[in-house]
Design a protein around this motif. Structure first.
Motif, mmCIF file in Angstrom:
data_model
loop_
_atom_site.group_PDB
_atom_site.id
_atom_site.type_symbol
_atom_site.label_atom_id
_atom_site.label_comp_id
_atom_site.label_asym_id
_atom_site.label_seq_id
_atom_site.Cartn_x
_atom_site.Cartn_y
_atom_site.Cartn_z
ATOM 1 N N VAL A 157 -44.536 17.675 9.920
ATOM 2 C CA VAL A 157 -43.654 18.192 9.579
ATOM 3 C C VAL A 157 -41.986 16.798 10.566
ATOM 4 O O VAL A 157 -41.461 16.109 10.207
ATOM 5 C CB VAL A 157 -42.599 19.489 10.196
ATOM 6 N N SER A 158 -42.636 16.232 11.438
ATOM 7 C CA SER A 158 -41.960 15.311 12.677
ATOM 8 C C SER A 158 -41.197 14.439 11.532
ATOM 9 O O SER A 158 -39.753 14.179 11.674
ATOM 10 C CB SER A 158 -42.755 14.893 13.673
ATOM 11 N N PRO A 159 -42.235 13.591 10.321
ATOM 12 C CA PRO A 159 -42.046 12.638 9.652
ATOM 13 C C PRO A 159 -40.513 13.607 8.960
ATOM 14 O O PRO A 159 -39.708 12.282 8.653
ATOM 15 C CB PRO A 159 -42.380 12.072 9.092
ATOM 16 N N ILE A 160 -40.529 14.543 7.973
ATOM 17 C CA ILE A 160 -39.886 14.798 7.313
ATOM 18 C C ILE A 160 -38.400 15.140 8.222
ATOM 19 O O ILE A 160 -37.118 14.853 7.913
ATOM 20 C CB ILE A 160 -40.467 15.848 6.747
ATOM 21 N N MET A 161 -38.644 15.536 9.669
ATOM 22 C CA MET A 161 -36.940 15.748 9.846
ATOM 23 C C MET A 161 -36.779 14.509 10.216
ATOM 24 O O MET A 161 -34.954 14.369 10.296
ATOM 25 C CB MET A 161 -37.503 16.185 11.949
ATOM 26 N N SER A 162 -37.154 13.370 10.361
ATOM 27 C CA SER A 162 -36.636 11.921 10.868
ATOM 28 C C SER A 162 -36.441 11.458 9.463
ATOM 29 O O SER A 162 -35.089 10.454 9.727
ATOM 30 C CB SER A 162 -37.935 10.654 11.617
ATOM 31 N N ALA A 163 -36.271 11.923 8.749
ATOM 32 C CA ALA A 163 -35.947 11.197 7.380
ATOM 33 C C ALA A 163 -35.007 12.011 6.463
ATOM 34 O O ALA A 163 -33.431 10.357 6.840
ATOM 35 C CB ALA A 163 -37.123 11.309 6.415
ATOM 36 N N VAL A 164 -34.807 13.074 7.183
ATOM 37 C CA VAL A 164 -33.650 13.558 7.194
ATOM 38 C C VAL A 164 -32.180 12.897 8.353
ATOM 39 O O VAL A 164 -31.095 14.064 8.426
ATOM 40 C CB VAL A 164 -33.658 15.405 6.780
ATOM 41 N N GLY A 165 -32.169 12.743 9.317
ATOM 42 C CA GLY A 165 -32.234 11.903 10.518
ATOM 43 C C GLY A 165 -32.091 13.023 11.986
ATOM 44 O O GLY A 165 -30.726 12.716 12.748
ATOM 45 N N LEU A 166 -32.583 13.876 11.745
ATOM 46 C CA LEU A 166 -33.225 14.460 13.150
ATOM 47 C C LEU A 166 -34.335 14.416 13.357
ATOM 48 O O LEU A 166 -35.526 14.137 13.882
ATOM 49 C CB LEU A 166 -33.304 16.324 12.369
#
Length: 246
Positions: A107-116
């Motif tokens: 989930v971490s890369p997905i969160m980084s992609a959305v700005g988190l």
């Protein structure tokens, strides 16, 4: 251990300005500045650091899994955590921890992609907070053992008694509380944006944990209320009888 952490932190702070310390490589950056990047000392410390890192991960994982299995066996956690293999190793807790850790990594890369970008570090900080909270009951438990089980032969001795013992146990407990406050509570307006999500996640996880504990306790026939002098005497008698048989 606390002294090692303090001296390490002071050393890093002396070598690198606090606003330039990397969360990933702060130790090695400090060593590189003081001993030279690529020097023999730098390589030796890097190797030792990796050994301690893997050693800590293995030992902490086993320790946490055994505690979770014991808690599940006493109906304080879901039954899946209580599963053991033929050698008594808690495979259920290891499997659940592995699934959760893998999910966070994915989930971490997905969160980084959305700005988190701070998603990983928020959960890392949560881990520290709950770890510190877990240490706090150790001190009243120590007092309870010394009060209700005074006749047990102990390997380690405690040099303080009476009121002084309570004071010496209160000091690390207060330090833990201050560390939790410093990690979780925004102490300035600039920290609100970073620590507010941590507070929300902390409260949510705490509530989830309580719900899981209450649900897991259903069907429990007896509830452990804590060590009493009578129970301590009973355990000593049982252990003495078992030692005589062996």
């Amino acid at each position: 251990i606390a002294a090692i952490y303090l001296f390490s932190s002071f050393g890093i702070g002396a070598a690198i300005p606090s606003n330039e310390v990397s969360l990933d490589s702060g130790i090695m950056d400090a060593v590189a500045i003081m001993a030279g990047n690529g020097s023999l000392l730098f390589i030796a410390i890097g190797v030792v650091f990796l050994i301690t890192l893997f050693g800590n991960m293995i030992s902490w994982s086993f320790g946490v899994n055994y505690v979770a299995a014991h808690a599940a066996d006493k109906k304080n956690m879901p039954g899946v955590f209580a599963r053991l293999n033929k050698k008594g190793v808690p495979t259920g807790a290891a499997l659940v921890n592995g699934v959760i850790a893998s999910a966070l990594v994915l989930v971490s890369p997905i969160m980084s992609a959305v700005g988190l970008d701070g998603f990983f570090w928020i959960f890392f900080s949560m881990n520290i907070v709950f770890l510190l909270i877990c240490y706090m009951p150790m001190f009243p438990a120590f007092l309870n053992l010394r009060k209700n089980d005074p006749n047990r032969e102990r390997i380690f001795t405690f040099p303080f008694k009476g009121a002084m013992m309570k004071v010496m146990l209160a000091i690390p407990c207060i330090e833990l509380i201050l560390a939790i406050v410093a990690t979780l509570v925004p102490l300035s307006a600039a920290e609100i944006g970073d620590k507010l999500p941590m507070i929300v996640i902390f409260i949510v996880l705490l509530l989830i944990g309580e719900v899981v504990r209450v649900v897991s306790a259903k069907g429990r026939e007896t509830e452990y209320k804590g060590l009493t002098p009578e129970l301590a005497a009973q355990r000593l008698a049982e252990e003495a009888a078992e030692a005589e048989e062996n």
